[in-house]
Scaffold this motif. Structure first.
Motif, PDB file in Angstrom:
ATOM      1  N   LEU A   1     -21.505  -7.055   4.449  1.00 50.49           N
ATOM      2  CA  LEU A   1     -22.254  -5.798   4.334  1.00 50.49           C
ATOM      3  C   LEU A   1     -21.620  -4.857   3.306  1.00 50.49           C
ATOM      4  CD1 LEU A   1     -22.934  -5.218   8.142  1.00 50.49           C
ATOM      5  CD2 LEU A   1     -24.592  -5.923   6.403  1.00 50.49           C
ATOM      6  N   ASN A   2     -20.648  -5.403   2.553  1.00 49.98           N
ATOM      7  CA  ASN A   2     -19.977  -4.670   1.461  1.00 49.98           C
ATOM      8  C   ASN A   2     -19.206  -3.444   1.939  1.00 49.98           C
ATOM      9  OD1 ASN A   2     -20.810  -6.364  -0.738  1.00 49.98           O
ATOM     10  ND2 ASN A   2     -22.857  -5.461  -0.566  1.00 49.98           N
ATOM     11  N   ASP A   3     -18.680  -3.519   3.152  1.00 51.11           N
ATOM     12  CA  ASP A   3     -17.843  -2.431   3.654  1.00 51.11           C
ATOM     13  C   ASP A   3     -16.526  -2.435   2.882  1.00 51.11           C
ATOM     14  OD1 ASP A   3     -17.360  -0.466   6.082  1.00 51.11           O
ATOM     15  OD2 ASP A   3     -15.528  -1.643   5.851  1.00 51.11           O
ATOM     16  N   GLU A   4     -16.210  -1.313   2.247  1.00 53.79           N
ATOM     17  CA  GLU A   4     -15.029  -1.258   1.382  1.00 53.79           C
ATOM     18  C   GLU A   4     -13.732  -1.519   2.151  1.00 53.79           C
ATOM     19  OE1 GLU A   4     -14.816   2.278  -0.917  1.00 53.79           O
ATOM     20  OE2 GLU A   4     -16.742   1.965  -1.937  1.00 53.79           O
ATOM     21  N   LYS A   5     -13.624  -0.980   3.347  1.00 53.84           N
ATOM     22  CA  LYS A   5     -12.391  -1.175   4.119  1.00 53.84           C
ATOM     23  C   LYS A   5     -12.230  -2.631   4.518  1.00 53.84           C
ATOM     24  CE  LYS A   5      -8.600   0.162   5.935  1.00 53.84           C
ATOM     25  NZ  LYS A   5      -7.516   0.702   5.094  1.00 53.84           N
ATOM     26  N   ALA A   6     -13.308  -3.260   4.915  1.00 57.18           N
ATOM     27  CA  ALA A   6     -13.247  -4.667   5.310  1.00 57.18           C
ATOM     28  C   ALA A   6     -12.838  -5.538   4.123  1.00 57.18           C
ATOM     29  CB  ALA A   6     -14.590  -5.119   5.863  1.00 57.18           C
ATOM     30  N   ILE A   7     -13.416  -5.265   2.959  1.00 52.21           N
ATOM     31  CA  ILE A   7     -13.064  -6.028   1.756  1.00 52.21           C
ATOM     32  C   ILE A   7     -11.585  -5.831   1.417  1.00 52.21           C
ATOM     33  CG2 ILE A   7     -13.462  -6.198  -0.741  1.00 52.21           C
ATOM     34  CD1 ILE A   7     -16.415  -5.504  -0.139  1.00 52.21           C
ATOM     35  N   SER A   8     -11.115  -4.597   1.558  1.00 50.83           N
ATOM     36  CA  SER A   8      -9.712  -4.297   1.289  1.00 50.83           C
ATOM     37  C   SER A   8      -8.789  -5.060   2.234  1.00 50.83           C
ATOM     38  CB  SER A   8      -9.467  -2.791   1.428  1.00 50.83           C
ATOM     39  OG  SER A   8      -8.101  -2.484   1.310  1.00 50.83           O
ATOM     40  N   ILE A   9      -9.140  -5.110   3.521  1.00 52.26           N
ATOM     41  CA  ILE A   9      -8.333  -5.838   4.497  1.00 52.26           C
ATOM     42  C   ILE A   9      -8.306  -7.331   4.162  1.00 52.26           C
ATOM     43  CG2 ILE A   9      -8.219  -6.566   6.916  1.00 52.26           C
ATOM     44  CD1 ILE A   9      -9.310  -3.799   7.675  1.00 52.26           C
ATOM     45  N   ALA A  10      -9.467  -7.884   3.816  1.00 54.77           N
ATOM     46  CA  ALA A  10      -9.545  -9.308   3.483  1.00 54.77           C
ATOM     47  C   ALA A  10      -8.694  -9.634   2.265  1.00 54.77           C
ATOM     48  CB  ALA A  10     -11.002  -9.701   3.242  1.00 54.77           C
ATOM     49  N   GLU A  11      -8.778  -8.804   1.249  1.00 56.58           N
ATOM     50  CA  GLU A  11      -8.006  -9.063   0.030  1.00 56.58           C
ATOM     51  C   GLU A  11      -6.507  -8.923   0.271  1.00 56.58           C
ATOM     52  OE1 GLU A  11      -9.807  -6.344  -2.691  1.00 56.58           O
ATOM     53  OE2 GLU A  11     -11.352  -7.794  -3.332  1.00 56.58           O
ATOM     54  N   LEU A  12      -6.117  -7.966   1.114  1.00 59.26           N
ATOM     55  CA  LEU A  12      -4.706  -7.801   1.434  1.00 59.26           C
ATOM     56  C   LEU A  12      -4.193  -8.973   2.272  1.00 59.26           C
ATOM     57  CD1 LEU A  12      -2.189  -6.109   1.195  1.00 59.26           C
ATOM     58  CD2 LEU A  12      -2.946  -4.759   3.171  1.00 59.26           C
ATOM     59  N   ALA A  13      -5.043  -9.474   3.166  1.00 57.12           N
ATOM     60  CA  ALA A  13      -4.668 -10.654   3.958  1.00 57.12           C
ATOM     61  C   ALA A  13      -4.394 -11.839   3.038  1.00 57.12           C
ATOM     62  CB  ALA A  13      -5.778 -10.997   4.950  1.00 57.12           C
ATOM     63  N   ALA A  14      -5.253 -12.014   2.030  1.00 58.21           N
ATOM     64  CA  ALA A  14      -5.057 -13.111   1.074  1.00 58.21           C
ATOM     65  C   ALA A  14      -3.735 -12.962   0.326  1.00 58.21           C
ATOM     66  CB  ALA A  14      -6.223 -13.163   0.093  1.00 58.21           C
ATOM     67  N   LYS A  15      -3.400 -11.734  -0.056  1.00 60.96           N
ATOM     68  CA  LYS A  15      -2.135 -11.491  -0.768  1.00 60.96           C
ATOM     69  C   LYS A  15      -0.934 -11.807   0.125  1.00 60.96           C
ATOM     70  CE  LYS A  15      -4.011  -7.930  -3.852  1.00 60.96           C
ATOM     71  NZ  LYS A  15      -4.030  -6.481  -4.193  1.00 60.96           N
ATOM     72  N   GLU A  16      -1.012 -11.421   1.389  1.00 61.42           N
ATOM     73  CA  GLU A  16       0.084 -11.695   2.304  1.00 61.42           C
ATOM     74  C   GLU A  16       0.263 -13.201   2.512  1.00 61.42           C
ATOM     75  OE1 GLU A  16       2.276  -9.761   3.468  1.00 61.42           O
ATOM     76  OE2 GLU A  16       1.458  -7.733   3.262  1.00 61.42           O
ATOM     77  N   LEU A  17      -0.832 -13.932   2.631  1.00 63.95           N
ATOM     78  CA  LEU A  17      -0.757 -15.379   2.811  1.00 63.95           C
ATOM     79  C   LEU A  17      -0.251 -16.064   1.541  1.00 63.95           C
ATOM     80  CD1 LEU A  17      -4.081 -15.917   4.801  1.00 63.95           C
ATOM     81  CD2 LEU A  17      -1.738 -15.935   5.711  1.00 63.95           C
ATOM     82  N   PHE A  18      -0.644 -15.530   0.393  1.00 64.20           N
ATOM     83  CA  PHE A  18      -0.130 -16.050  -0.878  1.00 64.20           C
ATOM     84  C   PHE A  18       1.385 -15.917  -0.947  1.00 64.20           C
ATOM     85  CE2 PHE A  18       1.291 -14.759  -5.173  1.00 64.20           C
ATOM     86  CZ  PHE A  18       1.214 -15.999  -5.787  1.00 64.20           C
ATOM     87  N   LEU A  19       1.913 -14.798  -0.458  1.00 64.73           N
ATOM     88  CA  LEU A  19       3.362 -14.593  -0.481  1.00 64.73           C
ATOM     89  C   LEU A  19       4.089 -15.641   0.364  1.00 64.73           C
ATOM     90  CD1 LEU A  19       3.600 -10.700  -0.286  1.00 64.73           C
ATOM     91  CD2 LEU A  19       3.989 -12.152  -2.287  1.00 64.73           C
ATOM     92  N   LEU A  20       3.461 -16.084   1.465  1.00 62.61           N
ATOM     93  CA  LEU A  20       4.069 -17.129   2.278  1.00 62.61           C
ATOM     94  C   LEU A  20       4.167 -18.436   1.493  1.00 62.61           C
ATOM     95  CD1 LEU A  20       2.383 -16.607   5.785  1.00 62.61           C
ATOM     96  CD2 LEU A  20       4.585 -15.754   4.984  1.00 62.61           C
ATOM     97  N   VAL A  21       3.093 -18.766   0.780  1.00 68.84           N
ATOM     98  CA  VAL A  21       3.097 -19.984  -0.034  1.00 68.84           C
ATOM     99  C   VAL A  21       4.114 -19.874  -1.165  1.00 68.84           C
ATOM    100  CG1 VAL A  21       1.719 -21.438  -1.577  1.00 68.84           C
ATOM    101  CG2 VAL A  21       0.701 -20.525   0.523  1.00 68.84           C
ATOM    102  N   LYS A  22       4.104 -18.741  -1.850  1.00 67.70           N
ATOM    103  CA  LYS A  22       5.005 -18.544  -2.987  1.00 67.70           C
ATOM    104  C   LYS A  22       6.466 -18.626  -2.553  1.00 67.70           C
ATOM    105  CE  LYS A  22       5.925 -15.335  -6.820  1.00 67.70           C
ATOM    106  NZ  LYS A  22       5.491 -14.065  -7.465  1.00 67.70           N
ATOM    107  N   ALA A  23       6.790 -17.977  -1.450  1.00 66.16           N
ATOM    108  CA  ALA A  23       8.170 -18.009  -0.959  1.00 66.16           C
ATOM    109  C   ALA A  23       8.582 -19.423  -0.565  1.00 66.16           C
ATOM    110  CB  ALA A  23       8.324 -17.059   0.220  1.00 66.16           C
ATOM    111  N   SER A  24       7.653 -20.164   0.035  1.00 71.14           N
ATOM    112  CA  SER A  24       7.956 -21.542   0.427  1.00 71.14           C
ATOM    113  C   SER A  24       8.271 -22.401  -0.796  1.00 71.14           C
ATOM    114  CB  SER A  24       6.778 -22.140   1.196  1.00 71.14           C
ATOM    115  OG  SER A  24       6.534 -21.418   2.387  1.00 71.14           O
ATOM    116  N   LEU A  25       7.481 -22.246  -1.849  1.00 69.89           N
ATOM    117  CA  LEU A  25       7.715 -23.003  -3.077  1.00 69.89           C
ATOM    118  C   LEU A  25       9.045 -22.595  -3.715  1.00 69.89           C
ATOM    119  CD1 LEU A  25       4.096 -22.919  -4.504  1.00 69.89           C
ATOM    120  CD2 LEU A  25       5.313 -24.936  -3.656  1.00 69.89           C
ATOM    121  N   ASN A  26       9.341 -21.320  -3.696  1.00 71.69           N
ATOM    122  CA  ASN A  26      10.611 -20.848  -4.259  1.00 71.69           C
ATOM    123  C   ASN A  26      11.798 -21.419  -3.497  1.00 71.69           C
ATOM    124  OD1 ASN A  26       9.337 -19.337  -6.246  1.00 71.69           O
ATOM    125  ND2 ASN A  26       9.379 -17.435  -5.059  1.00 71.69           N
ATOM    126  N   LYS A  27      11.672 -21.508  -2.180  1.00 65.40           N
ATOM    127  CA  LYS A  27      12.756 -22.064  -1.368  1.00 65.40           C
ATOM    128  C   LYS A  27      13.022 -23.531  -1.707  1.00 65.40           C
ATOM    129  CE  LYS A  27      12.087 -18.961   2.582  1.00 65.40           C
ATOM    130  NZ  LYS A  27      11.666 -18.868   4.007  1.00 65.40           N
TER     131      LYS A  27
END
Length: 312
Positions: free
Chosen positions: A225-251
């Motif tokens: 429904l293009n709710d700005e807050k919902a989109i922001s939460i989804a995009e931030l969730a993706a960034k947080e999950l990306f950091l888990l992958v990135k840190a794992s690869l760095n390790k």
């Protein structure tokens, strides 16, 4: 040549599945019961869950010998956890007549990862109620990122998303942020009609983190429904999950070679914006990563882990 018998247990926080198969893939038994994370329900309850499943499997198959049994259990985060679960599993096994030639006890995510990659390098990222990433270099080294639980971590998970939704609703109520349709969707889901009732629901005596995680299910509708807050939460969730992958690869000291990343969990399966954003972030930073969204039953990965153990 006689086929080997495999017993696999996927002991998660919300459900426990026990399956028995031959090494050739013939299914002999499968049943599912309540969750078996001893940190949540206690040791005695886990013993009861496992004992009941093992007894049903013993009665249904009439088998005496299991060649390899793998217990992939949630809640193995420390050496003391491993020791506690070792005792729990042994107590459960004492209630059956199975003779097990080789038994393996592992963290459920680690077992799933090794089942997916075998002796090859790879990463498994899971975002469900909680979040965690485990990675292996294919040479026996396994590293973990995240999975510290809802009190200290679980960024990008269902619980984390549910908490972000609640914060957005309360901040909008205080006029600190713009109104969001998330409020209407949460009220509908909980069948309430006031902030007071939301507070009562949130601070009820039998509250669990899974209840907050359940609110994440409304995020996708709000995004659509293009709710700005919902989109922001989804995009931030993706960034947080990306950091888990990135840190794992760095390790693992990843140097850019071809590498597999497996994605699993309800958040990644049912939230397209989060999945697509995460995949884009990974591809932008790591050009030789292949991404796979897991679509098989989790118990199948555990069975594969046991099959690899037969070869060792």
């Amino acid at each position: 040549m006689k086929e080997s018998i495999i017993l696999a247990v996927d002991g998660g926080a919300t459900k426990t599945t026990l399956g028995i198969q031959t090494s050739g893939g013939e299914r002999l038994f499968e049943a599912t019961a309540a969750g078996s994370n001893y940190q949540t329900i206690g040791a005695n309850a886990v013993i009861e869950v496992l004992s009941d499943l093992l007894q049903k499997a013993n009665f249904a198959t009439k088998l005496e010998t299991i060649d390899v049994a793998i217990f992939a259990m949630a809640g193995i985060d420390t050496q003391s956890d491993f020791e506690a679960l070792t005792h729990i599993v042994q107590q459960a096994l004492n209630s059956t007549h199975f003779n097990i030639n080789k038994a393996i006890l592992e963290n459920d995510v680690q077992a799933a990862l090794l089942g997916l990659v075998g002796h090859q390098p790879g990463v498994l990222l899971i975002s469900g109620t909680g979040s965690i990433a485990l990675a292996t270099d294919g040479n026996g080294n396994v590293v973990r990122t995240g999975g510290w639980g809802h009190r200290a971590g679980d960024e990008g998970s269902g619980y984390w998303i549910g908490r972000q939704i609640l914060k957005a609703i309360f901040r909008a109520e205080d006029k600190l942020e713009a109104p969001t349709i998330l409020k209407k969707l949460v009220f509908e889901k909980l069948q309430i009609d006031s902030i007071d009732q939301l507070m009562t629901w949130l601070y009820q005596a039998d509250y669990t983190n899974a209840q907050t995680a359940s609110l994440s299910t409304v995020l996708q509708e709000a995004v659509s429904l293009n709710d700005e807050k919902a989109i922001s939460i989804a995009e931030l969730a993706a960034k947080e999950l990306f950091l888990l992958v990135k840190a794992s690869l760095n390790k693992l000291r990843y140097k850019g070679e071809p590498f597999k990343v497996f994605l699993n969990g309800g958040i990644l399966k049912y939230h397209p914006l989060i999945l697509n954003s995460l995949q884009q972030l990974i591809r932008e930073d790591f050009h030789h990563i292949s991404l796979s969204l897991c679509d098989e039953n989790p118990i199948e990965s555990i069975v594969k882990r046991a099959q690899y153990a037969l070869l060792q």
